[in-house]
Enzyme design. Sequence first.
Site, PDB file in Angstrom:
ATOM      1  N   ARG A   1       0.746  -1.063  -0.061  1.00  0.00           N
ATOM      2  CA  ARG A   1       0.259   0.113  -0.601  1.00  0.00           C
ATOM      3  C   ARG A   1       0.359   1.367  -0.145  1.00  0.00           C
ATOM      4  NH1 ARG A   1      -3.823   2.326   4.613  1.00  0.00           N
ATOM      5  NH2 ARG A   1      -5.073   3.435   3.664  1.00  0.00           N
ATOM      6  N   HIS A   5       0.027   4.683  -2.795  1.00  0.00           N
ATOM      7  CA  HIS A   5       0.078   6.031  -2.250  1.00  0.00           C
ATOM      8  C   HIS A   5       0.802   6.404  -2.629  1.00  0.00           C
ATOM      9  CE1 HIS A   5      -3.150   5.490   0.589  1.00  0.00           C
ATOM     10  NE2 HIS A   5      -3.781   4.164  -0.091  1.00  0.00           N
ATOM     11  N   ASN A  10      -3.686   8.765   4.225  1.00  0.00           N
ATOM     12  CA  ASN A  10      -2.672   8.409   4.918  1.00  0.00           C
ATOM     13  C   ASN A  10      -2.236   8.662   6.031  1.00  0.00           C
ATOM     14  OD1 ASN A  10      -1.537   7.368   1.532  1.00  0.00           O
ATOM     15  ND2 ASN A  10      -0.609  10.305   1.923  1.00  0.00           N
ATOM     16  N   HIS A  15      -5.951  -5.653  -2.826  1.00  0.00           N
ATOM     17  CA  HIS A  15      -6.782  -5.459  -1.375  1.00  0.00           C
ATOM     18  C   HIS A  15      -6.339  -7.136  -1.164  1.00  0.00           C
ATOM     19  CE1 HIS A  15      -7.791  -1.110  -2.729  1.00  0.00           C
ATOM     20  NE2 HIS A  15      -7.396  -1.205  -2.145  1.00  0.00           N
TER      21      HIS A  15
END
Length: 328
Positions: A65, A69, A96, A194
């Site tokens: 992740r 991001h 975040n 995910h």
Amino acid sequence: MMAMAGAAVRRMVVVVAAMMVVVGAEAQLQYGFYNASCPGVEEMVRAELKSIFANDTTLRAGLLRLHFHDCFVRGCDASLMLNSHNSTAEKDADPNLTVRGYEAIEAVKAKVEAACPLLVSCADIMAMAARDAVYFSDGPLYQVETGRRDGNVSKLAEALRDLPPSDGNVTVLTHYFGVKNLTFKDMVVLSAAHTLGVAHCSSFSKRLYNFTGAGDQDPSLDPAYAKQLAAVCKPGKLASVEPMDPLTPVKFDNGYYKSVAAHQALLGSDAALLDDSLAGAYVRLMTNDTNLNTFFADFAVSMVNMGRVGVLTGTDGQIRATCGIYVD
């Protein structure tokens, strides 16, 4: 042991074959960029991560992740790693605040710096770490292009603007990915990240209690799954977490697609894939990918594509000794 080795080879061979379609597509990044300047750096990174994951397996999802991001804001330049000045950096943006793995990247960076001072960028380490996080979760071992340099600008407002929303529909998600020169297929494939990790109840509680603003529940949710979620995520108590892939939450496989197809997607953005004919067709195709060859190959290609977003190379950017500290 032989069976495990054979499985690892299969995972690697499938992906190497897939990578042939993208080799040479980005001249500024290359495979083996550090072969001469810091030989063995990828193995060094993987060894350090293996030790870190032994103490905290949840960081595998965190590092995947973290890379995502970072790449979606200013490109894959490690700007997400930068510490904030007056709470204005990317890491202070709401999306975040639950991102994890900063300390793990710094620990890996310290090991690399001891061997090859100011040669290997934080951005490259983040890309390697995401790949290795997938691999240590029984996912594919794909090659990572390297040669990125680190950015020196990090803005909270840009994170709020550029990160895809957790409740976006396919049209919205396609726009966010398209802005980064990522395709519709990249969007559907990368959504399967995910299959690892968890989401806080606040990210999906609207689907349980106020889907249209009338105190209703998302009718697309499997009723039994919705009841299970509501038992954990009670109104007003939204700090709890739930796995995004309820079938195989710590294994990188097609459990995510099986969950989506069964209307047991946790996030609205995942459930929305079934609302689109092409995305839905891919979801259903992946549920039947028993040996995972197609999924692994597609994921490897899309991760390489994402790893090219907005990169700094050559004399642009810098190499930071500590990923969180600005260099003037």
